[in-house]
Motif scaffolding. Structure first.
Motif, PDB file in Angstrom:
ATOM      1  N   TRP A  67       4.633  -0.158   3.623  1.00 17.12           N
ATOM      2  CA  TRP A  67       3.448  -0.637   4.337  1.00 17.12           C
ATOM      3  C   TRP A  67       2.774  -1.713   3.506  1.00 17.12           C
ATOM      4  O   TRP A  67       2.480  -1.507   2.317  1.00 17.12           O
ATOM      5  CB  TRP A  67       2.440   0.487   4.567  1.00 17.12           C
ATOM      6  CG  TRP A  67       2.887   1.591   5.473  1.00 17.12           C
ATOM      7  CD1 TRP A  67       4.150   1.880   5.879  1.00 17.12           C
ATOM      8  CD2 TRP A  67       2.044   2.592   6.057  1.00 17.12           C
ATOM      9  NE1 TRP A  67       4.164   2.987   6.686  1.00 17.12           N
ATOM     10  CE2 TRP A  67       2.876   3.445   6.812  1.00 17.12           C
ATOM     11  CE3 TRP A  67       0.680   2.837   6.014  1.00 17.12           C
ATOM     12  CZ2 TRP A  67       2.373   4.538   7.519  1.00 17.12           C
ATOM     13  CZ3 TRP A  67       0.178   3.930   6.712  1.00 17.12           C
ATOM     14  CH2 TRP A  67       1.024   4.763   7.459  1.00 17.12           C
ATOM     15  N   HIS A  86      -1.058   3.362  14.791  1.00 14.02           N
ATOM     16  CA  HIS A  86      -1.384   2.580  13.603  1.00 14.02           C
ATOM     17  C   HIS A  86      -2.192   1.360  14.045  1.00 14.02           C
ATOM     18  O   HIS A  86      -2.093   0.916  15.193  1.00 14.02           O
ATOM     19  CB  HIS A  86      -0.120   2.065  12.909  1.00 14.02           C
ATOM     20  CG  HIS A  86       0.755   3.126  12.339  1.00 14.02           C
ATOM     21  ND1 HIS A  86       0.515   3.731  11.125  1.00 14.02           N
ATOM     22  CD2 HIS A  86       1.902   3.684  12.811  1.00 14.02           C
ATOM     23  CE1 HIS A  86       1.468   4.624  10.879  1.00 14.02           C
ATOM     24  NE2 HIS A  86       2.323   4.615  11.893  1.00 14.02           N
ATOM     25  N   MET A 111      -1.668  -2.988   9.935  1.00 21.67           N
ATOM     26  CA  MET A 111      -0.695  -2.714   8.879  1.00 21.67           C
ATOM     27  C   MET A 111       0.649  -3.321   9.264  1.00 21.67           C
ATOM     28  O   MET A 111       1.033  -3.304  10.435  1.00 21.67           O
ATOM     29  CB  MET A 111      -0.538  -1.206   8.665  1.00 21.67           C
ATOM     30  CG  MET A 111       0.205  -0.829   7.399  1.00 21.67           C
ATOM     31  SD  MET A 111      -0.678  -1.271   5.885  1.00 21.67           S
ATOM     32  CE  MET A 111      -2.031  -0.093   5.904  1.00 21.67           C
ATOM     33  N   GLU A 112       1.333  -3.890   8.262  1.00 24.25           N
ATOM     34  CA  GLU A 112       2.702  -4.376   8.443  1.00 24.25           C
ATOM     35  C   GLU A 112       3.634  -3.290   7.910  1.00 24.25           C
ATOM     36  O   GLU A 112       3.585  -2.962   6.722  1.00 24.25           O
ATOM     37  CB  GLU A 112       2.920  -5.686   7.678  1.00 24.25           C
ATOM     38  CG  GLU A 112       1.929  -6.787   8.035  1.00 24.25           C
ATOM     39  CD  GLU A 112       2.028  -7.192   9.490  1.00 24.25           C
ATOM     40  OE1 GLU A 112       3.095  -7.686   9.893  1.00 24.25           O
ATOM     41  OE2 GLU A 112       1.030  -7.021  10.212  1.00 24.25           O
ATOM     42  N   ILE A 113       4.472  -2.713   8.783  1.00 23.04           N
ATOM     43  CA  ILE A 113       5.300  -1.560   8.424  1.00 23.04           C
ATOM     44  C   ILE A 113       6.764  -1.964   8.498  1.00 23.04           C
ATOM     45  O   ILE A 113       7.278  -2.293   9.566  1.00 23.04           O
ATOM     46  CB  ILE A 113       4.990  -0.360   9.343  1.00 23.04           C
ATOM     47  CG1 ILE A 113       3.511   0.030   9.196  1.00 23.04           C
ATOM     48  CG2 ILE A 113       5.907   0.816   9.012  1.00 23.04           C
ATOM     49  CD1 ILE A 113       3.066   1.139  10.129  1.00 23.04           C
ATOM     50  N   THR A 122      10.713  -0.943   7.719  1.00 22.55           N
ATOM     51  CA  THR A 122      11.619   0.200   7.547  1.00 22.55           C
ATOM     52  C   THR A 122      12.987  -0.310   7.121  1.00 22.55           C
ATOM     53  O   THR A 122      13.607  -1.101   7.833  1.00 22.55           O
ATOM     54  CB  THR A 122      11.739   1.016   8.845  1.00 22.55           C
ATOM     55  OG1 THR A 122      10.433   1.440   9.261  1.00 22.55           O
ATOM     56  CG2 THR A 122      12.610   2.241   8.631  1.00 22.55           C
ATOM     57  N   ARG A 153       0.805  -1.225   0.000  1.00 24.22           N
ATOM     58  CA  ARG A 153       0.000   0.000   0.000  1.00 24.22           C
ATOM     59  C   ARG A 153       0.837   1.273   0.000  1.00 24.22           C
ATOM     60  O   ARG A 153       0.417   2.295  -0.554  1.00 24.22           O
ATOM     61  CB  ARG A 153      -0.939  -0.012   1.220  1.00 24.22           C
ATOM     62  CG  ARG A 153      -1.818   1.203   1.366  1.00 24.22           C
ATOM     63  CD  ARG A 153      -2.733   1.381   0.166  1.00 24.22           C
ATOM     64  NE  ARG A 153      -3.429   2.656   0.197  1.00 24.22           N
ATOM     65  CZ  ARG A 153      -2.924   3.811  -0.250  1.00 24.22           C
ATOM     66  NH1 ARG A 153      -1.712   3.850  -0.777  1.00 24.22           N
ATOM     67  NH2 ARG A 153      -3.633   4.916  -0.198  1.00 24.22           N
ATOM     68  N   SER A 176       4.396  -4.859  13.301  1.00 23.72           N
ATOM     69  CA  SER A 176       3.038  -5.312  13.016  1.00 23.72           C
ATOM     70  C   SER A 176       2.106  -4.512  13.918  1.00 23.72           C
ATOM     71  O   SER A 176       2.142  -4.661  15.143  1.00 23.72           O
ATOM     72  CB  SER A 176       2.905  -6.810  13.295  1.00 23.72           C
ATOM     73  OG  SER A 176       3.690  -7.559  12.376  1.00 23.72           O
ATOM     74  N   GLN A 202      10.164   3.467   3.887  1.00 23.26           N
ATOM     75  CA  GLN A 202       9.124   2.925   4.750  1.00 23.26           C
ATOM     76  C   GLN A 202       8.075   2.271   3.859  1.00 23.26           C
ATOM     77  O   GLN A 202       7.506   2.913   2.973  1.00 23.26           O
ATOM     78  CB  GLN A 202       8.490   4.005   5.626  1.00 23.26           C
ATOM     79  CG  GLN A 202       7.614   3.404   6.717  1.00 23.26           C
ATOM     80  CD  GLN A 202       7.083   4.438   7.673  1.00 23.26           C
ATOM     81  OE1 GLN A 202       5.966   4.923   7.471  1.00 23.26           O
ATOM     82  NE2 GLN A 202       7.833   4.767   8.704  1.00 23.26           N
TER      83      GLN A 202
END
Length: 231
Positions: free
Chosen positions: A117, A59, A62-64, A66, A41, A94, A115
């Protein structure tokens, strides 16, 4: 199909501490043709000034991921996790059913990072955070799995049928990858220059891959590559 997205054509945001470049629609930048690629996304290319960063914010679902390109980022969250992730290394958060966190450049130099997502398989769940070192020498001329839904190659784990891959490529070397039917790919060149199936890509360019595709990357300069393969 490969859609080359030159860095100069990305969305933009600027303030006194953040220089952000958006591969997909994000915040005040909206492009109906760039709303994501499969479960991917967001892909932001951020430069954060010294002793500044993102203050605590929330948040969920969403899996973020970095990926730090230079400098380092310091993470703190509402679960008590704290960590400093340096250039070339990766952290994953997560968000689950909700988490508060801050991402801060505590260094005396700029920090640059990607970053990324990815939407999770299912919304909610237990939040979590983790980080790992990924020496660039270990991914010279080959793909290394940085994060995945299965934890393969001792990668960081995300809640999605996806892989985040990294590789470095010397000038003159080649590297291949098969994108299978029904999956989506997105590739960003962190540094250097490559030819991707005849398309010249410069540092910080992106390429969206949809449908079955045999990828061949040729190093035009020494290069650093990050790639997401997802449903």
């Amino acid at each position: 199909m490969i859609d080359h997205r030159p860095f100069k054509q990305l969305g933009r945001f600027r303030n006194d501490w953040l220089n952000a470049n958006y591969h997909f629609s994000f915040s005040g930048y909206h492009d109906p043709e760039r709303m994501g690629e499969g479960a991917l996304r967001v892909w932001n290319d951020d430069t954060i000034q010294p002793h500044s960063g993102f203050p605590p914010h929330g948040h969920h679902s969403m899996e973020i991921i970095t990926y730090v390109r230079s400098g380092a980022i310091t993470h703190k969250d509402s679960m008590g996790n704290t960590g400093r992730t340096e250039a070339g290394d990766v952290q994953v958060m997560s968000a689950g059913d909700g988490i508060q966190h801050s991402e801060w450049n505590a260094e005396d130099e700029e920090t640059t990072l990607f970053q990324i997502w990815i939407l999770p398989r299912t919304a909610g769940g237990k939040p979590g955070w983790g980080a790992r070192k990924f020496p660039k020498g270990d991914r010279s001329g080959k793909w290394a799995v940085l994060a995945s839904g299965t934890g393969e190659q001792d990668s960081l784990v995300i809640n999605q049928d996806a892989q985040v891959l990294g590789a470095t490529l010397k000038q003159g070397e080649t590297l291949t990858y098969e994108v299978e039917a029904g999956r989506h790919g997105y590739l960003v060149l962190a540094a250097g220059a490559v030819e991707l199936n005849g398309i010249r890509m410069e540092a910080r360019d992106g390429a969206a891959i949809s449908g079955t595709e045999s990828l061949e990357l040729k190093g035009l300069e020494d290069a650093e590559i990050v790639f997401v393969d997802t449903v």
